[in-house]
Design a protein around this motif. Structure first.
Motif, PDB file in Angstrom:
ATOM      1  N   ASP A 226       0.826  -1.213   0.000  1.00 55.92           N
ATOM      2  CA  ASP A 226       0.000   0.000   0.000  1.00 55.92           C
ATOM      3  C   ASP A 226       0.857   1.257   0.000  1.00 55.92           C
ATOM      4  OD1 ASP A 226      -2.329  -1.486  -0.006  1.00 55.92           O
ATOM      5  OD2 ASP A 226      -2.530  -1.472   2.167  1.00 55.92           O
ATOM      6  N   ASP A 230       1.612   4.027  -3.056  1.00 58.93           N
ATOM      7  CA  ASP A 230       1.322   5.437  -2.784  1.00 58.93           C
ATOM      8  C   ASP A 230       2.448   6.343  -3.280  1.00 58.93           C
ATOM      9  OD1 ASP A 230      -1.083   4.859  -1.626  1.00 58.93           O
ATOM     10  OD2 ASP A 230      -0.355   4.973   0.446  1.00 58.93           O
ATOM     11  N   ASP A 233       4.552   5.246  -9.283  1.00 58.63           N
ATOM     12  CA  ASP A 233       3.691   5.548 -10.423  1.00 58.63           C
ATOM     13  C   ASP A 233       2.957   4.311 -10.914  1.00 58.63           C
ATOM     14  OD1 ASP A 233       4.500   8.418 -10.917  1.00 58.63           O
ATOM     15  OD2 ASP A 233       6.457   7.426 -10.993  1.00 58.63           O
ATOM     16  N   ARG A 261      -5.436  -1.980  -5.933  1.00 57.48           N
ATOM     17  CA  ARG A 261      -4.776  -0.788  -5.384  1.00 57.48           C
ATOM     18  C   ARG A 261      -4.336   0.166  -6.493  1.00 57.48           C
ATOM     19  NH1 ARG A 261      -5.397   1.555  -2.169  1.00 57.48           N
ATOM     20  NH2 ARG A 261      -3.448   2.045  -1.085  1.00 57.48           N
ATOM     21  N   THR A 262      -3.794  -0.359  -7.598  1.00 55.76           N
ATOM     22  CA  THR A 262      -3.363   0.529  -8.681  1.00 55.76           C
ATOM     23  C   THR A 262      -4.562   1.166  -9.377  1.00 55.76           C
ATOM     24  OG1 THR A 262      -3.172  -1.434 -10.119  1.00 55.76           O
ATOM     25  CG2 THR A 262      -1.152  -0.599  -9.118  1.00 55.76           C
ATOM     26  N   GLN A 263      -5.656   0.423  -9.524  1.00 53.69           N
ATOM     27  CA  GLN A 263      -6.848   1.000 -10.135  1.00 53.69           C
ATOM     28  C   GLN A 263      -7.430   2.108  -9.274  1.00 53.69           C
ATOM     29  OE1 GLN A 263      -9.746  -1.511 -12.501  1.00 53.69           O
ATOM     30  NE2 GLN A 263      -8.679  -3.158 -11.406  1.00 53.69           N
ATOM     31  N   GLU A 264      -7.461   1.904  -7.965  1.00 52.26           N
ATOM     32  CA  GLU A 264      -8.000   2.915  -7.053  1.00 52.26           C
ATOM     33  C   GLU A 264      -7.232   4.228  -7.155  1.00 52.26           C
ATOM     34  OE1 GLU A 264      -9.576  -0.167  -3.550  1.00 52.26           O
ATOM     35  OE2 GLU A 264      -7.750   1.013  -3.259  1.00 52.26           O
ATOM     36  N   GLN A 265      -5.951   4.133  -7.440  1.00 51.06           N
ATOM     37  CA  GLN A 265      -5.125   5.336  -7.509  1.00 51.06           C
ATOM     38  C   GLN A 265      -4.857   5.787  -8.942  1.00 51.06           C
ATOM     39  OE1 GLN A 265      -1.777   5.631  -4.867  1.00 51.06           O
ATOM     40  NE2 GLN A 265      -2.496   3.977  -3.573  1.00 51.06           N
ATOM     41  N   LYS A 267      -3.172   4.294 -11.340  1.00 49.63           N
ATOM     42  CA  LYS A 267      -1.767   4.102 -11.717  1.00 49.63           C
ATOM     43  C   LYS A 267      -1.611   2.876 -12.609  1.00 49.63           C
ATOM     44  CE  LYS A 267      -0.079   6.501  -7.633  1.00 49.63           C
ATOM     45  NZ  LYS A 267       0.786   6.470  -6.423  1.00 49.63           N
TER      46      LYS A 267
END
Length: 323
Positions: A226, A230, A233, A261-265, A267
């Motif tokens: 996580d 954060d 990239d 996690r990458t989709q939520e951000q 990236k």
């Protein structure tokens, strides 16, 4: 999904030119990956000098991604003292950190073996071509027995000893890469990242436009994923090493979590290791390869990396256009 092609290793200008000519002739390729973790330091500059010219050509809109031997690298084979490069099942061998002097010694990079290694542990050679079982571990020498027969080569890896590399090793390399006028087309894959501090340390050396995509490979990567994402990239699912260090049965769970996690951000999510390997020889992929790509598509994978062994890249492009 974007498609990256891994360039041939080790660096040979004639082979690189031939591969580039093939890549240039195919529409649908996004960029080129260069795994500098496998290079001798003397080859860094030759390979990077050659590839930087691609970014300066207006007609070639490619991205370059570089695997870095930082903050850690695998234990790569430097030399061996064998009658041939064949490892034979049930034979005893010594993995050493010094120049081989006796028969059946294999020298790997590093200063000391990991304190976590112990008798009974299994070490993998390459992409799982071969396996050793540890018999005894010392500071500079490890005795093992081969569990199968296989061929070994210089610069391939034996898992088990992840050693810290000085960041000074890659400073000249990064400076060379970032002399280009288009740093936004360059991404870096730091290896065996275990915490956000390692990402921040690399970030401090880079132009702001260059991207950092940590490779998710070992259990500590998973524990801190996580915070690492954060500060990054995106992420690269290095599934070969994930299988060694996290267990084959855990790969799908980890892929889904990292994808979420990458989709939520918003990236990027890269995936590598044996993707669509059946298309090297077949016109259509095996069902297992189709399922593999479908899963990667579902978890939000944005970029695929195929190996340098492909002889017919156009088959891969045609298949990916179906998604």
């Amino acid at each position: 999904m974007n498609l990256f092609v891994t360039m041939n290793y080790p660096f040979e200008e004639k082979k690189y030119k031939s591969k580039l000519e093939e890549i240039y002739s195919i529409d649908g390729i996004t960029g080129i990956r260069i795994n500098l973790c496998r290079y001798e330091r003397d080859d860094y500059k030759k390979a990077v000098d050659f590839l930087m010219k691609i970014l300066e050509e207006p007609a070639k809109d490619y991205q370059l991604v570089f695997d870095l031997p930082f903050p850690r690298n695998k234990s790569r084979i430097l030399s061996f003292n064998l009658m041939a490069n064949e490892i034979k099942r049930s034979n005893l061998y010594s993995i050493v950190l010094t120049q081989p002097e006796n028969e059946n010694e294999i020298q790997v990079t590093g200063e000391a073996f990991s304190e976590n290694l112990k008798k009974g542990d299994i070490l993998y050679y390459g992409d799982g071509d071969g396996t050793f079982e540890i018999i005894k571990v010392g500071d500079k020498k490890m005795q093992v027995v081969a569990l199968n027969s296989f061929l070994i080569w210089k610069n391939k890896a034996i898992t088990g000893s992840l050693l810290q590399n000085s960041i000074e090793t890659i400073k000249p390399l990064i400076s060379l890469i970032e002399l280009t006028s288009v740093p936004e087309k360059i991404s870096f894959f730091p290896s065996f990242v275990t915490c956000q501090n390692e990402v921040e340390k690399l970030r401090g050396m880079l132009y702001k436009k260059a991207l950092i995509i940590p490779k998710i490979e070992c259990f500590k990567s998973r524990e801190s994923i996580d915070e690492t994402i954060d500060k990054s990239d995106g992420a690269l699912l290095a599934r070969g090493d994930m299988a060694y260090y996290m267990g084959i049965t855990n790969i799908l769970e980890i892929e889904r979590y990292v994808g979420r996690r990458t989709q939520e951000q918003g990236k990027r999510l890269f995936a590598a290791t044996d993707i669509l390997e059946s298309l090297q020889e077949n016109t259509i992929p095996l069902r297992a390869d189709v399922t593999d790509v479908c899963v990667l598509n579902e978890i939000g994978c944005t970029d695929l990396i195929i190996s340098n062994a492909f002889s017919n890249i156009s088959n891969v492009v045609a298949f990916l256009n179906l998604f």
